[in-house]
Scaffold this active site. Structure first.
Site, short mmCIF file in Angstrom:
data_model
loop_
_atom_site.label_atom_id
_atom_site.label_comp_id
_atom_site.label_asym_id
_atom_site.label_seq_id
_atom_site.Cartn_x
_atom_site.Cartn_y
_atom_site.Cartn_z
N TYR A 97 66.60 27.22 -35.51
CA TYR A 97 67.97 27.59 -35.21
C TYR A 97 69.20 27.31 -35.71
O TYR A 97 70.33 27.39 -35.63
CB TYR A 97 68.16 26.84 -33.62
CG TYR A 97 67.19 27.39 -32.47
CD1 TYR A 97 65.74 26.98 -32.83
CD2 TYR A 97 67.33 27.95 -31.57
CE1 TYR A 97 64.90 27.37 -31.71
CE2 TYR A 97 66.47 28.48 -30.38
CZ TYR A 97 65.23 28.18 -30.73
OH TYR A 97 64.20 28.45 -29.74
N LYS B 273 53.47 20.81 -35.14
CA LYS B 273 52.55 21.73 -35.86
C LYS B 273 52.46 21.14 -37.46
O LYS B 273 52.44 21.87 -38.28
CB LYS B 273 53.07 23.25 -35.83
CG LYS B 273 51.98 24.16 -36.29
CD LYS B 273 50.97 24.14 -35.38
CE LYS B 273 49.91 25.34 -35.85
NZ LYS B 273 48.91 25.41 -35.30
N ASP C 292 49.91 24.01 -30.26
CA ASP C 292 49.06 24.82 -29.68
C ASP C 292 48.28 24.26 -28.58
O ASP C 292 48.05 24.76 -27.43
CB ASP C 292 48.35 26.04 -30.50
CG ASP C 292 47.88 25.10 -31.80
OD1 ASP C 292 48.50 23.93 -32.00
OD2 ASP C 292 47.19 25.47 -32.59
N ASP D 84 61.99 24.64 -26.90
CA ASP D 84 62.52 25.87 -26.34
C ASP D 84 61.40 26.66 -25.48
O ASP D 84 61.40 26.91 -24.17
CB ASP D 84 63.12 26.90 -27.10
CG ASP D 84 64.06 28.18 -26.55
OD1 ASP D 84 63.99 28.15 -25.15
OD2 ASP D 84 64.67 28.82 -27.13
#
Ligand code: NAD
Length: 335
Positions: A126, A173, A206, A230
Site C-alpha cells: 500500500y 509469506k 495460504d 486486508d
C-alpha cells in the site's frame, strides 16, 4: 463531560450507516459534539484533492474520528483516501475484532469465533509506489520496515496481555518473500520473546486462509502486514455473517479513527437496507477509547439483544428490516 468527534459520513452506504451509528451513540446519553467532515468521491472529483485539508484539520483538533467508507476507483483514478488518511495521521494499527453475534445465520454459527486481527496500516504494497518500467511491464514496491513491523507487533502483544488473550499468530509469506516478510517475522519474534506467557505461532498466509475456514476457533490474535491483513479481514468477516457486522479501529499515537471493515457497497447504496451493525460496533470501540465504558457496554448489549430477537435484523444477515428499523430497535433496547 462533552467529547468532540469528527464524523465522516463517506459515500455509498456510508451516510446511511453513519447516521444510524450517530443516532445510536447519542441515545446512550454520552454528550458528543459532532463535527461533520465531508469526504466522498464526488467531492474528490470536484476539488481534485484526494484528502481535503479540512478533514485532516478536523481530526487533528478532535483526535477522534468515526468514519464511513469512501469509494476508491479501480485500476486508475485517484489514490485511496482511506489509505491516505491512515498514512497522513500515522494510524499504524488497524484493529478488527471478529466474533459471532447471537442468532446470526452463518455457516459457522455453532462455532465460537472470537479473534482480533491486527493489521499493519501504513506500508507494504500500500506504499503506492508503482512504476511502469517499459510498456506492459509494471513493478509495485512492497515496503516493510523494522519500525512499522515492530510497533504493530508491540501493539498486538500489549493488547493480548492486557485482555488476557492466550495466543498470537503472525501470518506471512516468508518462504517466498524472504526479505520483506522475513523482516516482518523477525520483528514479531523479537516482540514475542518479551511475552513468554503468550503462545506465539507463525503461519504461511495460504495455509492460514484454509485453517481459518476449516478450524476458525483455533485463532485468537492475528498479526499481519497490510495486504494479508486486508484480505484475511474480509475472509474472517465471512465466517461470522459478513461485512455488515465487523467493526474496526485505526489507532495512532495521537489520533484514532473508527470505521467498519466494509466498503461503500455500491450494489445496495441508497436502498435503506445496509446493515449499520459494523458502524455501531465501531462506535462501541470509540466509546471504549473515550473511557465511556458504561455507554459502550449498553450499546453493545442492545445490539446483541436485537440480534438475539432475530426480528429486526437486516437482509444481509437473514432478516428483512431496514437500516432505520434496526437502528430504532437498538435504541429501544437501550431504554
Ligand atoms: P464492500 O465492502 O463495499 O462490499 C462487499 C459486499 O458486502 C457487497 O455485496 C456489499 O453489498 C456487502 N456489504 C458491505 N457492507 C455491508 C453492509 N454494511 N450491509 C450489508 N451488506 C454489506 O466491498 P467492495 O464492493 O469490494 O468495495 C466497494 C468500494 O468500497 C470500493 O471503491 C472500495 O475501494 C471501497 N472500500 C472502502 C473502504 C473504506 O472506506 N475503508 C474499505 C473497503 C472498500
Amino acid at each position: 463531560m462533552s467529547h468532540q468527534v469528527t464524523l465522516i459520513p463517506g459515500d455509498g452506504i456510508g451516510p446511511e450507516v453513519s447516521e444510524a451509528a450517530r443516532r445510536a451513540v447519542d441515545a446512550t446519553g454520552v454528550k458528543i459534539q459532532w463535527e461533520v467532515a465531508e469526504l466522498n468521491s464526488d467531492l474528490i472529483i470536484k476539488t481534485g484533492q484526494s484528502l481535503p485539508q479540512s478533514v485532516v484539520d478536523s481530526i487533528e483538533l478532535t483526535r477522534i474520528g468515526l468514519k464511513g467508507p469512501v469509494t476508491t476507483p479501480i485500476g486508475g483514478g485517484y489514490t485511496s483516501v482511506n489509505v491516505g488518511l491512515r498514512k497522513r495521521l500515522d494510524l499504524y494499527a488497524n484493529v478488527r475484532p471478529v466474533h459471532s453475534l447471537p442468532g446470526v445465520a452463518s455457516r459457522f454459527q455453532d462455532v465460537n469465533i472470537d479473534m482480533v486481527i491486527f493489521r499493519e496500516n501504513t506500508e507494504d504494497l500500500y506504499s503506492g509506489l508503482e512504476h511502469e518500467v517499459v510498456k506492459d511491464v509494471v513493478t509495485s514496491l512492497k515496503v516493510i520496515t523494522r519500525t512499522a513491523s515492530t510497533r504493530i507487533a508491540e501493539y498486538a502483544f500489549k493488547f493480548a496481555a492486557q485482555t488476557n488473550r492466550k495466543k498470537v499468530t503472525a501470518i506471512h509469506k516468508a518462504n517466498i518473500i524472504k526479505l520483506a516478510d522475513g523482516l516482518f517475522l523477525r520483528c514479531c519474534r523479537e516482540v514475542a520473546s518479551k511475552y513468554p506467557e503468550i503462545e506465539y505461532k507463525e503461519m504461511i498466509v495460504d495455509n492460514a486462509s484454509m485453517q481459518l475456514v476449516m478450524r476458525p476457533e483455533q485463532f485468537d490474535v492475528l498479526l499481519l502486514p497490510n495486504l494479508y491483513g486486508d484480505i484475511v479481514s474480509d475472509l474472517a468477516a465471512g465466517l461470522v455473517g459478513g461485512l455488515g457486522i465487523v467493526p474496526g479501529a485505526n489507532m495512532g499515537e495521537k489520533h484514532a479513527v473508527f470505521e467498519a471493515v466494509h466498503g461503500s457497497a455500491p450494489d445496495i447504496a441508497g436502498r435503506g437496507v445496509a446493515n449499520p451493525t459494523a458502524m455501531m460496533l465501531s462506535a462501541v470501540l470509540m466509546l471504549q477509547h473515550m473511557q465511556e465504558l458504561e455507554a459502550a457496554k449498553r450499546l453493545h448489549q442492545a445490539i446483541e439483544k436485537v440480534y438475539a430477537g432475530k426480528k429486526n435484523v437486516t437482509p444481509d444477515v437473514g432478516g428483512s428490516a431496514s437500516t432505520t428499523q434496526f437502528t430504532d430497535a437498538v435504541i429501544a433496547a437501550m431504554k
